[in-house]
Scaffold this motif. Sequence first.
Motif, mmCIF file in Angstrom:
data_model
loop_
_atom_site.group_PDB
_atom_site.id
_atom_site.type_symbol
_atom_site.label_atom_id
_atom_site.label_comp_id
_atom_site.label_asym_id
_atom_site.label_seq_id
_atom_site.Cartn_x
_atom_site.Cartn_y
_atom_site.Cartn_z
ATOM 1 N N ARG A 1 0.665 -1.428 0.307
ATOM 2 C CA ARG A 1 -0.391 0.530 -0.224
ATOM 3 C C ARG A 1 0.484 1.370 -0.110
ATOM 4 N NH1 ARG A 1 -4.980 -0.958 3.759
ATOM 5 N NH2 ARG A 1 -5.954 -3.095 3.899
ATOM 6 N N LEU A 2 1.812 1.080 0.763
ATOM 7 C CA LEU A 2 2.610 2.309 0.764
ATOM 8 C C LEU A 2 3.383 2.001 -0.709
ATOM 9 C CD1 LEU A 2 4.394 1.809 3.842
ATOM 10 C CD2 LEU A 2 2.816 3.475 3.854
ATOM 11 N N GLY A 3 3.757 1.399 -1.191
ATOM 12 C CA GLY A 3 4.690 1.323 -2.740
ATOM 13 C C GLY A 3 3.257 2.113 -3.787
ATOM 14 N N ARG A 4 2.432 1.450 -3.467
ATOM 15 C CA ARG A 4 2.036 2.658 -3.839
ATOM 16 C C ARG A 4 0.766 4.120 -4.041
ATOM 17 N NH1 ARG A 4 -2.067 -1.206 -7.326
ATOM 18 N NH2 ARG A 4 -2.199 1.155 -8.770
ATOM 19 N N LYS A 5 1.315 4.335 -2.891
ATOM 20 C CA LYS A 5 0.599 5.341 -2.832
ATOM 21 C C LYS A 5 2.118 6.698 -3.383
ATOM 22 C CE LYS A 5 -2.252 5.521 0.908
ATOM 23 N NZ LYS A 5 -3.020 6.305 0.473
ATOM 24 N N LEU A 6 3.279 5.864 -3.097
ATOM 25 C CA LEU A 6 4.699 6.806 -3.578
ATOM 26 C C LEU A 6 4.729 6.606 -4.742
ATOM 27 C CD1 LEU A 6 6.911 5.240 -0.006
ATOM 28 C CD2 LEU A 6 5.823 7.826 -0.986
ATOM 29 N N LEU A 7 4.337 5.413 -5.617
ATOM 30 C CA LEU A 7 4.655 4.973 -6.664
ATOM 31 C C LEU A 7 3.674 6.469 -7.746
ATOM 32 C CD1 LEU A 7 5.614 3.395 -9.268
ATOM 33 C CD2 LEU A 7 3.166 2.068 -9.296
ATOM 34 N N GLU A 8 2.330 6.757 -7.095
ATOM 35 C CA GLU A 8 1.637 7.545 -7.609
ATOM 36 C C GLU A 8 2.414 9.203 -7.298
ATOM 37 O OE1 GLU A 8 -2.204 7.354 -5.406
ATOM 38 O OE2 GLU A 8 -2.216 5.495 -6.451
ATOM 39 N N LEU A 9 2.917 9.206 -6.471
ATOM 40 C CA LEU A 9 3.643 10.508 -6.005
ATOM 41 C C LEU A 9 5.391 10.790 -6.702
ATOM 42 C CD1 LEU A 9 3.099 11.189 -2.215
ATOM 43 C CD2 LEU A 9 1.744 12.254 -4.361
ATOM 44 N N VAL B 1 10.202 3.879 -3.438
ATOM 45 C CA VAL B 1 9.515 2.877 -4.176
ATOM 46 C C VAL B 1 10.341 1.480 -4.428
ATOM 47 C CG1 VAL B 1 8.063 2.068 -6.570
ATOM 48 C CG2 VAL B 1 7.710 4.075 -5.586
ATOM 49 N N ARG B 2 11.471 1.652 -5.314
ATOM 50 C CA ARG B 2 12.644 0.751 -5.752
ATOM 51 C C ARG B 2 13.093 -0.105 -4.679
ATOM 52 N NH1 ARG B 2 17.302 -0.207 -4.582
ATOM 53 N NH2 ARG B 2 17.713 1.425 -4.011
ATOM 54 N N LEU B 3 13.318 1.301 -3.040
ATOM 55 C CA LEU B 3 13.521 0.462 -2.264
ATOM 56 C C LEU B 3 12.792 -0.477 -1.495
ATOM 57 C CD1 LEU B 3 15.854 0.325 0.435
ATOM 58 C CD2 LEU B 3 14.690 2.476 1.318
ATOM 59 N N ILE B 4 11.022 0.116 -1.418
ATOM 60 C CA ILE B 4 10.628 -0.862 -1.097
ATOM 61 C C ILE B 4 10.341 -2.686 -1.615
ATOM 62 C CG2 ILE B 4 7.706 -0.759 -0.596
ATOM 63 C CD1 ILE B 4 7.330 1.588 0.050
ATOM 64 N N GLY B 5 10.612 -1.694 -2.768
ATOM 65 C CA GLY B 5 10.407 -3.325 -3.815
ATOM 66 C C GLY B 5 10.989 -3.899 -3.251
ATOM 67 N N GLN B 6 12.752 -4.168 -3.099
ATOM 68 C CA GLN B 6 13.999 -5.025 -3.039
ATOM 69 C C GLN B 6 13.826 -5.435 -2.515
ATOM 70 O OE1 GLN B 6 16.984 -2.447 -2.853
ATOM 71 N NE2 GLN B 6 18.510 -4.158 -3.343
ATOM 72 N N ARG B 7 13.013 -4.607 -1.108
ATOM 73 C CA ARG B 7 13.475 -4.795 0.979
ATOM 74 C C ARG B 7 11.724 -5.843 0.812
ATOM 75 N NH1 ARG B 7 18.376 -3.938 0.679
ATOM 76 N NH2 ARG B 7 18.785 -1.980 2.283
ATOM 77 N N LEU C 1 3.529 -4.944 -7.553
ATOM 78 C CA LEU C 1 4.212 -3.101 -7.690
ATOM 79 C C LEU C 1 5.281 -3.311 -8.472
ATOM 80 C CD1 LEU C 1 4.315 -0.767 -5.894
ATOM 81 C CD2 LEU C 1 5.662 -2.260 -4.121
ATOM 82 N N ALA C 2 6.451 -4.047 -8.116
ATOM 83 C CA ALA C 2 7.639 -3.394 -8.558
ATOM 84 C C ALA C 2 7.468 -4.305 -10.006
ATOM 85 C CB ALA C 2 7.631 -5.983 -8.725
ATOM 86 N N GLY C 3 6.139 -5.185 -11.361
ATOM 87 C CA GLY C 3 5.564 -4.625 -12.710
ATOM 88 C C GLY C 3 5.479 -3.357 -12.525
ATOM 89 N N LEU C 4 4.792 -2.212 -11.462
ATOM 90 C CA LEU C 4 3.905 -1.656 -11.796
ATOM 91 C C LEU C 4 5.055 -0.610 -11.931
ATOM 92 C CD1 LEU C 4 1.022 -0.555 -9.565
ATOM 93 C CD2 LEU C 4 0.938 -1.522 -12.079
ATOM 94 N N PHE C 5 6.162 -0.517 -11.635
ATOM 95 C CA PHE C 5 7.320 0.607 -10.723
ATOM 96 C C PHE C 5 8.797 -0.090 -12.275
ATOM 97 C CE2 PHE C 5 12.408 0.978 -9.813
ATOM 98 C CZ PHE C 5 12.537 2.221 -9.017
#
Length: 343
Positions: free
Chosen positions: A250-258, A264-270, A284-288
């Motif tokens: 959820r955090l990643g999706r919000k930050l992706l919109e921003l 987002v890369r850090l969230i996806g990696q970890r 999420l990684a695919g969307l990024f």
Amino acid sequence: MKSPLLSLCMIVKNEAHQLGRCLASVQPYADELIIVDTGSTDDTLKVAVEFGAKVFEFAWCNDFSAARNYSLDQANGIWILVLDADEVLRVETPDFRARLQAHPKIEVYTLTRQEVATQSQFSPFRIIRLFRNQPYLRYAEPFHEQLVSLRPEIPQVDHLPGLVIDHYGYGPDMMMSKIKSRNIPILEAIRASTGLSLTLLFALSDLYEATDQPAAAQACQEELFERILPHLLDNAPITNFPALPEALYRLGRKLLELEDWETVRLIGQRGLAWYPHYPPLNYLAGLFLNSLQFPLGASAYFQNCLDLGQTQTYDQSFPFNQAYMGQFAANMLSQCHLELSPK
């Protein structure tokens, strides 16, 4: 006198409209039905008595664990099954009682829970609801209570196939009433006295979103991110926050919109290092990558979502919308293929 094998333990309040459905599903398999009432004003107690349940009263103190533990104290069975009134036990292997007796070293079993009456098709997930009647196995946390061991030794846990908990939930009006009059006040009282754990902070954010209080929800989400960020930077998983993968998504999706690409890369990696089989984080990684115009790399993550669903190798510790292993992933994969096609 020989102890009964299985006790059902429930805490209830004003559940007359659905308690019978739950008890009818369990009665053929349980040796005793323990019902702890926390202040019903409808026919809940009448329904319980009709099913032969042992009924006890507990003065509600805004602490679900206290009520749960009181119900456990009343049980005489060797094993305890815990259900809520909006759930039904679906027994696919009627001889499960024999298995309970055949494995003396196992102390705790997870059961599969399936969301039934929801608009989104959530994935089945495993939840602890069946355990030995031991004084060191008790519930902790006043809200979103979790079974814990009071001994330093970790209990042996296994999954029991063939027992499914179908969760029907409450109607929107009743659910909204519970959230506003009970759940949010409980969490805010905890927040004022001792502070909220990550689990409870995440829950409060959800409740504020459900009641259309975006500013309060946003404040919870910002605090949640601030507390999670050091773990992301240090690559240190949070072991006492079961909803962490969902929170990261959820955090990643919000930050992706921003367009906060670095975070987002850090969230996806970890997130994928900690939970590689959790489809929403793969999505999420695919969307990024797709947002950065890397459709080939993105397609691999969307395909992985589909593969996890087809092979049934996805993480079953957490529920999520199954569309992440189906429609959502397929639509994005198709989009990636279109972008990769010769113009």
